[in-house]
Design an enzyme around this catalytic site. Sequence first.
Site, mmCIF file in Angstrom:
data_model
loop_
_atom_site.group_PDB
_atom_site.id
_atom_site.type_symbol
_atom_site.label_atom_id
_atom_site.label_comp_id
_atom_site.label_asym_id
_atom_site.label_seq_id
_atom_site.Cartn_x
_atom_site.Cartn_y
_atom_site.Cartn_z
ATOM 1 N N LYS A 159 0.836 -1.190 0.000
ATOM 2 C CA LYS A 159 0.000 0.000 0.000
ATOM 3 C C LYS A 159 0.877 1.250 0.000
ATOM 4 O O LYS A 159 1.715 1.429 0.893
ATOM 5 C CB LYS A 159 -0.903 0.018 1.239
ATOM 6 C CG LYS A 159 -1.890 -1.146 1.318
ATOM 7 C CD LYS A 159 -3.050 -0.944 0.382
ATOM 8 C CE LYS A 159 -4.150 -1.958 0.647
ATOM 9 N NZ LYS A 159 -5.331 -1.732 -0.184
ATOM 10 N N LYS A 261 -14.786 -6.578 -5.705
ATOM 11 C CA LYS A 261 -15.001 -6.896 -4.293
ATOM 12 C C LYS A 261 -16.483 -7.118 -4.078
ATOM 13 O O LYS A 261 -17.312 -6.327 -4.546
ATOM 14 C CB LYS A 261 -14.483 -5.766 -3.393
ATOM 15 C CG LYS A 261 -12.977 -5.582 -3.446
ATOM 16 C CD LYS A 261 -12.514 -4.415 -2.582
ATOM 17 C CE LYS A 261 -11.000 -4.279 -2.611
ATOM 18 N NZ LYS A 261 -10.519 -3.081 -1.870
#
Length: 350
Positions: A159, A261
Amino acid sequence: MQINVNLFTVNKRFPLTISRGTTAQTTNVWVKISHDGIEGWGEASPFGVGNHRQSTDTIKNALEQVVPLLQTFSPLQRQQIEQVLTQNQVPSAARAALDMAMHDWLGKRVGLPLWQLWGLDRNQIVPTSVTIGINSPEGARARARDWLQFTDVRLFKVKLGSPDGIDADKKMLLAVREEAPEPEFFVDANGGWSLEDAIAMCNWLAELGIKYVEQPLPRGEEKSLAKLKEHSPLPIFIDESCFTSSDIPDLANHVDGINIKLMKSGGLTEAMRMVHTARAYRLQVMFGCYSDSSLANTAALQLAPLADYLDLDSHLNLIDDPFTGALLKEGRVLLNDLPGLGVKHSASTT
């Protein structure tokens, strides 16, 4: 059918920091539907993207309001139920839990796991990435060591999009690569870069052999994706910019892949539509997660044979996951032969 809505809290072994904040604990929603003596399970987890937020309370309240409208239906009437959920503007995470539960019920009804019911080959499931959140270089090194000790890591998802800027991003990524030289890497900025920084980072990351960059620009800045793609030597995947199949056509010419997702899509039904829509536009597909337990991640894995990349690791970072389902082996999260989603509760005796 009867529908029960319950809450459960899960805690992360290691808090996860992304460009929008840090998460150490979440309270998720467990949905159970019962019909003809068979019980199907689904999960909803809270998430937020910019000013779009679905909290635990929002999800729970939406489910409790729509339950009375669904009790006359059978789990086999998914199309009609989807229409009711759309008409009542039920948030996507709540829809996802109901859709999972109906699919779980169906698989148990016919005695087959969903992957087999759909005719998929579970041997096609690729390794999952594991995630390293925004941290100091030393903290990121330590997190990489933790993962390497825990499992045979094949892919790291790092990230970036640090509030301290791209210089901090570079130092952190280089530290992780020094600590873990063998695995492959890709990067997720979670919309934390400006266009100028994204162009600079994509070119720098390409020199390091990074596989691709996910969501380099904030949701709402999709108009800049065309320019970024023109100047980026790396493939660009989008996550926060793409919720459902209807988002794909406008984005397809400016990106290389999408992150699906279940909480964004509204469940397995729409996730399957997204896969087919993406393929029609020659886009690659990955499946990702939020703070999901083994219940939701095992549900997503039922479609994993159709994916190019997987980022289904949130349950691996939980110290108190109440469910067991797909198991990690040699860097891959593998499906079992149990019917439906193939998920059990830790308190279950069956």
